[in-house]
Design an enzyme around this catalytic site. Structure first.
Site, mmCIF file in Angstrom:
data_model
loop_
_atom_site.group_PDB
_atom_site.id
_atom_site.type_symbol
_atom_site.label_atom_id
_atom_site.label_comp_id
_atom_site.label_asym_id
_atom_site.label_seq_id
_atom_site.Cartn_x
_atom_site.Cartn_y
_atom_site.Cartn_z
ATOM 1 N N TYR A 106 0.868 -1.001 -0.092
ATOM 2 C CA TYR A 106 0.075 -0.047 0.022
ATOM 3 C C TYR A 106 0.787 1.261 0.197
ATOM 4 O O TYR A 106 0.489 2.383 -0.475
ATOM 5 C CB TYR A 106 -0.678 0.058 1.169
ATOM 6 C CG TYR A 106 -2.319 -0.981 1.070
ATOM 7 C CD1 TYR A 106 -1.965 -2.139 0.968
ATOM 8 C CD2 TYR A 106 -3.385 -0.156 1.145
ATOM 9 C CE1 TYR A 106 -3.294 -2.978 1.200
ATOM 10 C CE2 TYR A 106 -4.673 -1.105 1.082
ATOM 11 C CZ TYR A 106 -4.382 -2.382 0.794
ATOM 12 O OH TYR A 106 -5.583 -3.013 0.607
ATOM 13 N N LYS B 100 3.870 -15.651 3.226
ATOM 14 C CA LYS B 100 3.936 -16.456 2.071
ATOM 15 C C LYS B 100 5.546 -16.821 1.790
ATOM 16 O O LYS B 100 6.185 -16.262 1.339
ATOM 17 C CB LYS B 100 3.458 -15.470 0.921
ATOM 18 C CG LYS B 100 3.471 -16.539 -0.353
ATOM 19 C CD LYS B 100 2.310 -17.637 -0.543
ATOM 20 C CE LYS B 100 2.666 -18.297 -1.823
ATOM 21 N NZ LYS B 100 1.809 -19.704 -1.803
ATOM 22 N N ASP C 199 -2.261 -18.814 1.616
ATOM 23 C CA ASP C 199 -3.231 -19.522 0.657
ATOM 24 C C ASP C 199 -3.884 -20.709 1.539
ATOM 25 O O ASP C 199 -5.048 -20.849 1.691
ATOM 26 C CB ASP C 199 -2.719 -20.145 -0.274
ATOM 27 C CG ASP C 199 -1.170 -20.669 -0.197
ATOM 28 O OD1 ASP C 199 -0.676 -20.723 0.904
ATOM 29 O OD2 ASP C 199 -0.729 -21.495 -1.196
ATOM 30 N N ASP D 255 -5.840 -7.471 4.389
ATOM 31 C CA ASP D 255 -7.216 -6.823 3.494
ATOM 32 C C ASP D 255 -7.939 -7.900 2.901
ATOM 33 O O ASP D 255 -9.157 -8.152 3.041
ATOM 34 C CB ASP D 255 -6.718 -5.968 2.355
ATOM 35 C CG ASP D 255 -7.879 -5.145 1.616
ATOM 36 O OD1 ASP D 255 -8.766 -4.615 2.252
ATOM 37 O OD2 ASP D 255 -7.781 -5.257 0.400
ATOM 38 N N ASP E 62 -12.040 -9.823 4.309
ATOM 39 C CA ASP E 62 -13.330 -9.756 3.665
ATOM 40 C C ASP E 62 -13.771 -11.153 3.455
ATOM 41 O O ASP E 62 -14.958 -11.396 3.673
ATOM 42 C CB ASP E 62 -12.986 -9.311 2.008
ATOM 43 C CG ASP E 62 -13.257 -7.885 1.733
ATOM 44 O OD1 ASP E 62 -13.212 -7.050 2.758
ATOM 45 O OD2 ASP E 62 -13.689 -7.370 0.854
HETATM 46 C C1 IPM Z 1 -10.294 -1.581 3.714
HETATM 47 C C2 IPM Z 1 -10.493 -1.177 2.388
HETATM 48 C C3 IPM Z 1 -9.425 -0.309 1.992
HETATM 49 C C4 IPM Z 1 -8.173 -1.141 2.032
HETATM 50 C C5 IPM Z 1 -9.822 0.445 0.583
HETATM 51 C C6 IPM Z 1 -11.101 1.189 0.614
HETATM 52 C C7 IPM Z 1 -8.558 1.081 -0.047
HETATM 53 O O1 IPM Z 1 -10.665 -2.103 1.476
HETATM 54 O O2 IPM Z 1 -10.070 -0.788 4.928
HETATM 55 O O3 IPM Z 1 -10.071 -2.663 4.008
HETATM 56 O O4 IPM Z 1 -7.667 -1.494 0.969
HETATM 57 O O5 IPM Z 1 -7.322 -0.920 2.864
HETATM 58 MN MN MN Z 2 -10.534 -4.148 2.333
#
Ligand code: IPM
Ligand code: MN
Length: 365
Positions: free
Chosen positions: A143, A193, A225, A249, A253
């Site tokens: 990032y 990894k 993985d 990240d 999710d």
């Molecule tokens: C999160 C989001 C952010 C990230 C995006 C909006 C840039 O997905 O906070 O997880 O990737 O960190």
């Molecule tokens: Mn995210």
């Protein structure tokens, strides 16, 4: 009875809708326990780009620096500002806040509510006993690494991103994970990894070294993985997961679906700055701006509401008040109310404002 100043950055998409409900809940906490929350609203994301020329202005950064905590909605997801050629991205607001305020530890707890075990796409018996915390490194890795660009060469275009971690950056996030594990089930899973990446090999080596300071906590290493697979196969096997920015990240999710929906997951981003009340932090739902449902009163405000609870716990040391919010959320879900994302036949589907009202009212009783 305290006086707390909160910078409220609602942002884009569903951000303002869900933050409105979190604020409503906070106000009822204030009434019930006699606290004053001084809310200072400011723009981030698209609104800030249009009105102030930047995803977050210097003045807003200063406001954040003076505050005890930040309540953040979402930024991005607006087609006009997306895509490969966009100059100013709304997401920059988040990156600037994370980096300049040194909020390197992102805590994402995943603890599916019993009443929601059927809402997940994963079988309820596999979810049983799941209670995990992902500690995501937030100010390093891909990032922020430089260079990061698309450039011309004699062979045509090429692009580069840089994955860089210093030992110090790894050490402080791994320590955070071990400290947090001490207050839980005393198990840390470090995810990397290491069979491919040098940063991961340094990560693993550093985690092993830090582990020696925590003989009461067990450490396991998992390749990212394998971790992605194990999160679905046996999520209850995890306690604290610690990992670098991009892996964190993606895995969070995935892990959010264990709780039924991304709309359930709060987060805290912490550094080391102490205020008069506790650790300074930024609190935001993990779901993002969800432009497809923005402005329709359909969003689930629970992630934002639970983020406010995390703020009370981590930044203000108001543990009982935080628990009161969490219990209110559980009560409303157990009473059979569901936001649109958690639709279940036989339950009552409610919209954003109604869900916020139900939870806020469960606090006053
Ligand atoms: C999160 C989001 C952010 C990230 C995006 C909006 C840039 O997905 O906070 O997880 O990737 O960190
Ligand atoms: Mn995210």
């Amino acid at each position: 009875m305290g006086n707390y100043s909160i910078a409220v950055l609602a942002g884009d998409g569903i951000g303002p809708e869900v933050i409105e409900q979190a604020v409503r809940v906070l106000q009822n906490i204030g009434k019930r326990y006699g606290h004053t929350f001084n809310l200072q609203y400011a723009m981030v994301g698209v609104a800030a780009i249009e009105a102030e020329g930047n995803a977050i202005s210097d003045a807003t950064m200063q406001l954040c620096q003076r505050s005890d905590a930040i309540l953040f909605g979402a930024v991005g997801g607006i087609p006009r500002f997306e895509g490969p050629n966009s100059k100013i991205q709304p997401e920059r607001a988040l990156f600037r806040l994370r980096k300049e305020l040194a909020l390197y530890a992102n805590l994402r707890p995943i603890h599916p509510l019993k009443a929601l075990l059927n809402a997940s796409t994963i079988k309820p018996e596999a979810l049983q006993g799941t209670d995990l915390l992902v500690v995501r490194e937030l100010t390093g890795g891909l990032y922020f690494g430089k260079p990061s660009e698309i450039r011309e060469t004699s062979q045509g275009l090429e692009a580069v991103d840089t994955l860089l971690y210093s030992e110090k950056e790894i050490e402080r996030i791994v320590r955070t994970a071990f400290e947090l594990a001490r207050g839980r089930r005393k198990k840390v899973t470090s995810v990397d990894k290491a069979n491919v990446l040098s940063t991961s090999r340094l990560w693993r080596r550093t985690a092993d070294r830090i582990a020696q300071d925590y003989p009461d906590v067990s450490l396991e290493h998992l390749l990212v993985d394998t971790c992605a697979m194990q999160l679905i196969r046996q999520p209850s096997s995890f306690d604290v997961i610690v990992t670098e920015n991009m892996f964190g990240d993606i895995l969070t999710d995935e892990a959010s679906m264990l709780a039924g929906s991304m709309g359930m997951l709060p987060s805290a981003s912490l550094g080391t700055r102490e205020t008069a009340h506790g650790l300074f932090g930024l609190y935001e739902p993990i779901h993002g701006s969800a432009p497809d449902i923005a402005g329709q009163n359909k969003a689930n405000p629970i992630a934002a509401i639970l983020s406010a609870a995390m703020m009370l716990r981590h930044s203000f040391n108001l543990k009982q008040e935080a628990q009161t919010i969490e219990t209110a959320v559980e009560m409303v879900i157990e009473a059979g109310y569901r936001s649109v994302d958690l639709y279940e036949p036989g339950k009552e589907t409610v919209h954003t404002k109604e869900m916020g009202r139900l939870i806020a009212e469960a606090i006053t009783v």
